[in-house]
Every structure is written in C-alpha cells, then in structure tokens.
Design a protein around this motif. Sequence first.
Motif, mmCIF file in Angstrom:
data_model
loop_
_atom_site.group_PDB
_atom_site.id
_atom_site.type_symbol
_atom_site.label_atom_id
_atom_site.label_comp_id
_atom_site.label_asym_id
_atom_site.label_seq_id
_atom_site.Cartn_x
_atom_site.Cartn_y
_atom_site.Cartn_z
ATOM 1 N N ILE A 113 121.155 -26.280 -35.370
ATOM 2 C CA ILE A 113 121.558 -25.084 -36.075
ATOM 3 C C ILE A 113 121.223 -24.084 -35.281
ATOM 4 O O ILE A 113 122.373 -23.060 -34.996
ATOM 5 C CB ILE A 113 120.717 -25.010 -37.540
ATOM 6 N N ALA A 114 120.308 -23.889 -34.234
ATOM 7 C CA ALA A 114 120.128 -22.802 -33.371
ATOM 8 C C ALA A 114 120.981 -22.717 -32.422
ATOM 9 O O ALA A 114 121.239 -21.596 -31.884
ATOM 10 C CB ALA A 114 118.584 -22.993 -32.967
ATOM 11 N N GLY A 115 121.401 -23.956 -31.876
ATOM 12 C CA GLY A 115 122.562 -24.007 -30.583
ATOM 13 C C GLY A 115 123.528 -23.296 -31.269
ATOM 14 O O GLY A 115 124.516 -22.604 -30.432
ATOM 15 N N LYS A 116 124.070 -23.507 -32.425
ATOM 16 C CA LYS A 116 125.548 -22.866 -33.106
ATOM 17 C C LYS A 116 125.126 -21.199 -33.199
ATOM 18 O O LYS A 116 126.055 -20.665 -33.053
ATOM 19 C CB LYS A 116 125.849 -23.508 -34.477
ATOM 20 N N GLU A 117 124.120 -20.914 -33.378
ATOM 21 C CA GLU A 117 123.599 -19.414 -33.696
ATOM 22 C C GLU A 117 123.421 -18.844 -32.481
ATOM 23 O O GLU A 117 123.976 -17.915 -31.967
ATOM 24 C CB GLU A 117 122.327 -19.152 -34.421
ATOM 25 N N ILE A 118 123.111 -19.548 -31.312
ATOM 26 C CA ILE A 118 122.739 -18.845 -30.029
ATOM 27 C C ILE A 118 124.222 -18.651 -29.398
ATOM 28 O O ILE A 118 124.690 -17.623 -28.861
ATOM 29 C CB ILE A 118 122.150 -20.019 -29.102
ATOM 30 N N LEU A 119 125.300 -19.614 -29.756
ATOM 31 C CA LEU A 119 126.783 -19.303 -29.180
ATOM 32 C C LEU A 119 127.174 -18.220 -29.921
ATOM 33 O O LEU A 119 127.887 -17.272 -29.188
ATOM 34 C CB LEU A 119 127.604 -20.686 -29.681
ATOM 35 N N GLU A 120 127.251 -17.863 -31.155
ATOM 36 C CA GLU A 120 127.756 -16.721 -32.009
ATOM 37 C C GLU A 120 126.867 -15.393 -31.310
ATOM 38 O O GLU A 120 127.675 -14.547 -31.174
ATOM 39 C CB GLU A 120 127.312 -16.883 -33.442
ATOM 40 N N ILE A 121 125.850 -15.530 -30.798
ATOM 41 C CA ILE A 121 124.917 -14.241 -30.221
ATOM 42 C C ILE A 121 125.636 -14.170 -29.006
ATOM 43 O O ILE A 121 126.104 -12.866 -28.707
ATOM 44 C CB ILE A 121 123.537 -14.788 -30.270
ATOM 45 N N LEU A 122 125.713 -15.152 -28.144
ATOM 46 C CA LEU A 122 126.396 -14.817 -26.990
ATOM 47 C C LEU A 122 127.782 -14.511 -26.891
ATOM 48 O O LEU A 122 128.351 -13.779 -25.959
ATOM 49 C CB LEU A 122 126.431 -16.240 -26.154
ATOM 50 N N LYS A 123 128.646 -14.856 -27.920
ATOM 51 C CA LYS A 123 130.069 -14.424 -28.058
ATOM 52 C C LYS A 123 129.778 -12.839 -28.081
ATOM 53 O O LYS A 123 130.961 -12.116 -27.714
ATOM 54 C CB LYS A 123 130.584 -14.857 -29.192
ATOM 55 N N LYS A 124 128.806 -12.270 -28.683
ATOM 56 C CA LYS A 124 128.853 -10.922 -28.814
ATOM 57 C C LYS A 124 128.368 -9.857 -27.803
ATOM 58 O O LYS A 124 128.705 -8.918 -27.622
ATOM 59 C CB LYS A 124 127.778 -10.579 -30.274
ATOM 60 N N ILE A 125 127.712 -10.784 -26.816
ATOM 61 C CA ILE A 125 127.069 -10.090 -25.609
ATOM 62 C C ILE A 125 127.504 -9.965 -24.456
ATOM 63 O O ILE A 125 127.062 -9.674 -23.530
ATOM 64 C CB ILE A 125 125.492 -10.266 -25.570
ATOM 65 N N LEU A 126 128.398 -11.481 -24.362
ATOM 66 C CA LEU A 126 128.908 -11.503 -22.773
ATOM 67 C C LEU A 126 130.299 -11.057 -22.958
ATOM 68 O O LEU A 126 130.798 -10.833 -23.898
ATOM 69 C CB LEU A 126 129.045 -12.977 -22.760
ATOM 70 N N ASP A 140 121.339 -2.421 -24.530
ATOM 71 C CA ASP A 140 122.979 -2.876 -25.013
ATOM 72 C C ASP A 140 122.849 -3.952 -25.909
ATOM 73 O O ASP A 140 123.508 -4.159 -26.811
ATOM 74 C CB ASP A 140 123.577 -3.241 -23.516
ATOM 75 N N ILE A 141 121.709 -5.028 -26.093
ATOM 76 C CA ILE A 141 121.470 -6.204 -26.636
ATOM 77 C C ILE A 141 121.341 -5.601 -28.167
ATOM 78 O O ILE A 141 121.580 -5.968 -29.158
ATOM 79 C CB ILE A 141 120.703 -7.078 -26.144
ATOM 80 N N ILE A 142 120.405 -4.609 -28.086
ATOM 81 C CA ILE A 142 119.797 -4.132 -29.465
ATOM 82 C C ILE A 142 121.010 -3.290 -30.173
ATOM 83 O O ILE A 142 120.941 -3.426 -31.445
ATOM 84 C CB ILE A 142 119.006 -3.030 -29.094
ATOM 85 N N LYS A 143 121.827 -2.738 -29.654
ATOM 86 C CA LYS A 143 123.003 -2.230 -30.033
ATOM 87 C C LYS A 143 123.816 -3.251 -30.643
ATOM 88 O O LYS A 143 124.548 -2.877 -31.785
ATOM 89 C CB LYS A 143 123.726 -1.367 -29.291
ATOM 90 N N THR A 144 124.105 -4.217 -30.083
ATOM 91 C CA THR A 144 124.945 -5.259 -30.439
ATOM 92 C C THR A 144 124.618 -6.455 -31.422
ATOM 93 O O THR A 144 125.089 -6.677 -32.328
ATOM 94 C CB THR A 144 125.170 -6.186 -29.078
ATOM 95 N N ILE A 145 123.201 -6.593 -31.397
ATOM 96 C CA ILE A 145 122.824 -7.669 -32.478
ATOM 97 C C ILE A 145 121.731 -6.599 -33.652
ATOM 98 O O ILE A 145 120.402 -6.618 -33.376
ATOM 99 C CB ILE A 145 122.001 -8.695 -31.948
ATOM 100 N N SER A 146 122.551 -6.093 -34.515
ATOM 101 C CA SER A 146 121.835 -5.156 -35.214
ATOM 102 C C SER A 146 120.550 -5.752 -36.144
ATOM 103 O O SER A 146 119.728 -5.042 -36.683
ATOM 104 C CB SER A 146 122.762 -4.501 -36.181
ATOM 105 N N LYS A 147 121.057 -7.110 -36.591
ATOM 106 C CA LYS A 147 120.027 -7.770 -37.357
ATOM 107 C C LYS A 147 118.589 -8.386 -36.719
ATOM 108 O O LYS A 147 117.636 -8.748 -37.402
ATOM 109 C CB LYS A 147 120.623 -8.716 -38.216
ATOM 110 N N ALA A 148 118.578 -8.129 -35.528
ATOM 111 C CA ALA A 148 117.471 -8.787 -34.676
ATOM 112 C C ALA A 148 116.122 -7.781 -35.010
ATOM 113 O O ALA A 148 116.282 -6.585 -35.147
ATOM 114 C CB ALA A 148 117.760 -8.899 -33.427
ATOM 115 N N LYS A 149 114.813 -8.673 -34.789
ATOM 116 C CA LYS A 149 113.865 -7.787 -35.044
ATOM 117 C C LYS A 149 113.411 -7.743 -33.595
ATOM 118 O O LYS A 149 113.520 -8.649 -32.689
ATOM 119 C CB LYS A 149 112.964 -8.511 -35.780
ATOM 120 N N ILE A 150 112.538 -6.679 -33.266
ATOM 121 C CA ILE A 150 111.979 -6.309 -32.065
ATOM 122 C C ILE A 150 110.500 -6.826 -31.972
ATOM 123 O O ILE A 150 109.706 -6.324 -32.543
ATOM 124 C CB ILE A 150 112.041 -5.094 -31.321
#
Length: 216
Positions: A203-216, A119-129
Amino acid sequence: MKLIIGAMHEELQDSIAFYKLNKVENEKFTIYKNEEIMFCITGIGLVNAAAQLSYILSKYDIDSIINIGTSGGCDKELKQGDILIIDKIYNSVADATAFGYAYGQVPRMPKYYETSNKDIIKTISKAKIKNIASSDIFIHSTEQVKNFINKIEDKISVLDMECFAYAQTAYLFEKEFSVIKIISDVIGEKNTNNVQFNDFIKIAGKEILEILKKIL
C-alpha cells in the motif's frame, strides 16, 4: 539530476516501473535512472546508507536528494499511514556526552541535520512535520524508546535505520536533502497498526508513487 533514495525495493518498485527507469548498476549498488531522475536502493542500516550515497555522489552529478519510504513511529499522535515531512534528523545511539556533546551528536559534527523541505511542504499539504532518529538498532519497544530516544533533547516521532546516514553524507557533500516518511506502525499503539507490514508496504509503495508524481 534528482536522486530518490530508500532502503527497500518494495517501497520504490511501483515508482521505478512508472518512470520507466533503466537499471544502470546492480553489482554492489542497485541504481536505476533516466535523463532526469535516479533511484537507489541502499539496503538497511547506517553503513549501507552512507556507503551507497557516497558512491553515487562521487560518481554522478546529483543536484538534490529525497529519501522516501516507510518508518515506525514512537509518537501517540501518529497512526499507520500518516505522511510525514521530516524536519530534524538525529542519531539515537551516538553518545559522546562525556566530552560535552549533546546525546545524539557525533563529535565535531552538527547536533542534528535539518532538511530542505520548503517546496515539498507546499506540495504535500496533508503531511505532518516531525523529527526522526536513526540507528542500527531496530527499535520496537517502549523500553528501547526510553533507553535511546528519550535521551535526545528534542521531540522525536519517527524511527528508522538509514536517515541519519543519508543526512550526514548529504551534509558532507553539500547537497540539498529532503525526507518523506509514511508511518508503518506506532510503538505501543496496537489499535493503530491494523495492516501487517508485508501487506502495508505494498500500500505504501503506491502512496509513495502518488507523492513522487506531485514533487518530481
């Protein structure tokens, strides 16, 4: 209930504030929660990570676990700020090869742990595995990568000091476990490490929040 778990408060403080979580424990373990989600700051290291996650899974009703935070890289394809979804998780200092186990494999346990990331892969399309390896050694040099990481029979791109302990604990408790990492620096690649860690983690803390907004 979903559990968001990480090593450092700085990584999760923006998210804790945004979701208006209440601190429910702070004596031995730092835990915040509301009716739907829980955050835990475990501190650094494998023992801290395993002990605190075991405590939570024994006391609270947790459906799934997400480890999110910053990590160093040892892959020249990566750069500071890259968002990664972790696939396989190894222990970079477990060595029972004398008994026929693979390097990185704890005896009588799986060779590695796989995450539940569909589910996370579908939501965060720009992420690398990528794959990660953990230990209680802060690996920061190419020599250490050669001595510990390159012995693993797989391509390792990410390094930390907690993820393997989270993964093994989740495995023993039969819980779904996912991992998202933001690269803080890449070993041996000075040109990619433009922002010092104390500034980057904000900076990362703010990015983490944006990621969590998408997946929670």
